[in-house]
Design an enzyme around this catalytic site. Structure first.
Site, short mmCIF file in Angstrom:
data_model
loop_
_atom_site.label_atom_id
_atom_site.label_comp_id
_atom_site.label_asym_id
_atom_site.label_seq_id
_atom_site.Cartn_x
_atom_site.Cartn_y
_atom_site.Cartn_z
CG ASP A 1 6.36 10.46 -0.54
OD1 ASP A 1 7.31 10.80 -1.26
OD2 ASP A 1 5.38 9.83 -0.97
CG HIS B 1 6.24 1.08 0.23
ND1 HIS B 1 6.52 -0.02 -0.55
CD2 HIS B 1 6.61 2.16 -0.49
CE1 HIS B 1 7.06 0.39 -1.69
NE2 HIS B 1 7.12 1.70 -1.68
N1 ACO Z 1 -2.34 5.55 7.29
C1 ACO Z 1 -3.23 4.82 7.99
N2 ACO Z 1 -3.53 3.55 7.68
C2 ACO Z 1 -2.90 3.02 6.61
C3 ACO Z 1 -1.97 3.71 5.86
C4 ACO Z 1 -1.68 5.03 6.24
N3 ACO Z 1 -0.79 5.75 5.57
N4 ACO Z 1 -1.50 2.91 4.88
C5 ACO Z 1 -2.13 1.75 5.01
N5 ACO Z 1 -2.99 1.80 6.06
C6 ACO Z 1 -3.83 0.74 6.55
C7 ACO Z 1 -5.08 0.58 5.70
O1 ACO Z 1 -6.12 1.39 6.13
C8 ACO Z 1 -5.35 -0.88 5.91
O2 ACO Z 1 -5.92 -1.05 7.18
P1 ACO Z 1 -7.08 -2.12 7.44
O3 ACO Z 1 -6.47 -3.44 7.10
O4 ACO Z 1 -7.40 -1.93 8.87
O5 ACO Z 1 -8.19 -1.73 6.49
C9 ACO Z 1 -3.96 -1.52 5.97
O6 ACO Z 1 -3.10 -0.48 6.43
C10 ACO Z 1 -3.47 -2.01 4.62
O7 ACO Z 1 -3.60 -0.94 3.68
P2 ACO Z 1 -3.59 -1.13 2.11
O8 ACO Z 1 -4.09 0.11 1.46
O9 ACO Z 1 -4.25 -2.42 1.74
O10 ACO Z 1 -2.06 -1.35 1.84
P3 ACO Z 1 -1.35 -1.14 0.48
O11 ACO Z 1 -0.20 -2.03 0.46
O12 ACO Z 1 -2.27 -1.25 -0.68
O13 ACO Z 1 -0.98 0.40 0.63
C11 ACO Z 1 -0.19 2.52 0.25
C12 ACO Z 1 0.14 1.02 0.23
C13 ACO Z 1 -1.20 2.82 -0.84
C14 ACO Z 1 1.10 3.26 -0.02
C15 ACO Z 1 -0.77 2.90 1.65
O14 ACO Z 1 0.11 2.54 2.67
C16 ACO Z 1 -1.10 4.39 1.72
O15 ACO Z 1 -2.19 4.79 1.30
N6 ACO Z 1 -0.19 5.22 2.28
C17 ACO Z 1 -0.39 6.65 2.33
C18 ACO Z 1 0.03 7.27 1.01
C19 ACO Z 1 1.53 7.33 0.85
O16 ACO Z 1 2.24 7.69 1.77
N7 ACO Z 1 1.97 7.00 -0.36
C20 ACO Z 1 3.39 7.04 -0.70
C21 ACO Z 1 3.85 5.67 -1.11
S1 ACO Z 1 5.63 5.60 -1.23
C22 ACO Z 1 6.05 6.54 -2.56
O17 ACO Z 1 5.32 6.76 -3.50
C23 ACO Z 1 7.46 7.13 -2.51
#
Ligand code: ACO
Length: 372
Positions: free
Chosen positions: A309, A258
């Site tokens: 989710d 998140h």
């Molecule tokens: N699975 C695996 N790795 C992840 C995930 C995940 N779900 N989420 C983040 N990471 C990792 C990234 O790959 C990154 O790793 P790195 O630093 O080694 O490259 C690190 O964690 C940071 O990720 P970011 O994308 O920069 O974090 P951000 O704060 O932008 O992401 C997001 C938030 C977009 C929600 C992300 O966690 C994600 O894509 N999650 C999966 C989608 C999801 O579940 N969305 C629902 C959000 S909540 C809602 O809408 C109710």
């Protein structure tokens, strides 16, 4: 640009003020902790709180419910147009079209006054569940089940989708998930709604934009991927190796991570308990065991908590709801939060118009077509 502030994805940027909800010290809607609302309230009471700023008293709730009941009679022209939409169209696209269509028949469509926005918000809350259920039943070639004004919104939705009365426990589980999905300050879809509202455009236009933003798999669309993850993981014994393989391949596990919650998502924490009970009751303990293993491994390997989710998709599966409806269910709830934000934005408006950092080519001279 002087004093340029740049944060990719606006991470950490305070982009505006709101009195609708806060994430500071736990998630609260209008000052009420979500745990208290999820334990004691209903989705209708919560929606009223978000829109009007206070919990309703008995008379106010009665009035609200009867207005929602009356508004649930969607005009037949919209139902007819709905029948023309190809059955393979994603339900989120259908809902986006529905919001737009409802605007064409709304008597207050172009009125952006506070009172008109509240009336339109109430109508959207009442009409979208009816249209979603009608579309789904039509695609399944099943007869439509008209709304029953005596039922609460979650109860009614299950009734209209399944054509039989849900158990009180099933209706309550859906209701709680809707309470938890209803509002979350400046998330991507709410921000999209506020940007549109800030141009003094109408409420239906702002909500249409929000539905489009919610559809994406990094936002609301994630809940439709959770079940395929649980199924791909195979069994509780195979789940650890599967999830380690996914992480090693740098694939995202939908339902985890998140932008704001780095340790835990309070909504997921709350729903987890309800989810576990419902799984046991519906013979889904094995799926819960897979989910628990994935959760343990993702926390250990990536230090990522599950988001809302993750349990809500499982709850919808245990309630026998089709996966294609998971993100649309999020819409039916979040429309309350979106409308509260649109109303708030227009009550004290300033056009949202940030700047960008230019990374394109330096100034160059025009080249005639024949010389290119
Ligand atoms: N699975 C695996 N790795 C992840 C995930 C995940 N779900 N989420 C983040 N990471 C990792 C990234 O790959 C990154 O790793 P790195 O630093 O080694 O490259 C690190 O964690 C940071 O990720 P970011 O994308 O920069 O974090 P951000 O704060 O932008 O992401 C997001 C938030 C977009 C929600 C992300 O966690 C994600 O894509 N999650 C999966 C989608 C999801 O579940 N969305 C629902 C959000 S909540 C809602 O809408 C109710």
């Amino acid at each position: 640009m002087d004093n340029e502030i740049y944060s990719p994805g606006l991470e950490g940027v305070v982009a505006g003020e709101t009195a609708v909800s806060t994430l500071a010290g736990g998630l609260q809607y209008r000052g009420y902790p979500i745990e208290e609302l999820a334990t004691h309230s209903t989705f209708e009471e919560t929606a009223y709180l978000l829109l009007y700023g206070e919990l309703p008293n008995v008379a106010e709730l009665d009035g609200f419910r009867s207005r929602l009941g009356a508004a649930a009679n969607v005009c037949p022209q919209i139902l007819e147009i709905l029948r023309q939409i190809p059955a393979a169209t994603p339900c989120m696209d259908v809902l986006r079209t529905c919001v737009s269509l409802l605007g064409h028949w709304d008597p207050d469509a172009q009125d952006t006054s506070h009172a008109a926005n509240l009336r339109k918000a109430e109508r959207l809350l009442a009409q979208l569940p009816v249209l979603l259920a009608a579309h789904w039943r039509h695609c399944q070639q099943l007869p439509l089940v008209p709304p029953d004004a005596q039922r609460g919104l979650a109860d009614n939705l299950l009734w209209m989708l399944h054509g039989e009365p849900p158990s009180p426990r099933a209706a309550r589980a859906l209701d709680v998930s809707l309470i938890l999905y209803a509002e979350h300050e400046y998330n991507a879809s709410t921000f999209a709604a506020r940007v549109v509202a800030s141009t003094l455009s109408d409420l239906h236009s702002a909500v249409t934009a929000a539905v489009g933003a919610l559809k994406g798999p990094l936002h609301g669309g994630a809940n439709e991927h959770v079940l395929s993850i649980l199924q791909a993981a195979g069994s509780p014994e195979q789940a650890e190796a599967w999830v380690r393989g996914e992480l090693a391949a740098r694939r995202r596990i939908m339902g985890f991570g998140h932008r704001v919650y780095k340790q835990s998502d309070p909504r997921a924490e709350y729903l987890k308990v309800l989810c576990r009970d419902l799984a046991e009751e519906t013979g889904n303990s094995s799926l819960e065991a897979i989910a628990e293993t994935i959760e343990r491994v993702v926390r250990r390997e990536k230090n990522l908590p599950p988001n809302l989710d993750w349990p809500s998709a499982r709850i919808y599966h245990y309630l026998k709801l089709p996966v294609a409806l998971y993100t649309p269910l999020f819409v039916l709830s979040r429309v309350a939060g979106w409308c509260a934000h649109i109303i708030e934005q227009q009550a004290n408006n300033r056009l949202i118009r940030p700047r960008s950092r230019y990374i394109g080519r330096q100034t160059r001279s025009w080249v005639p077509l024949v010389d290119r």
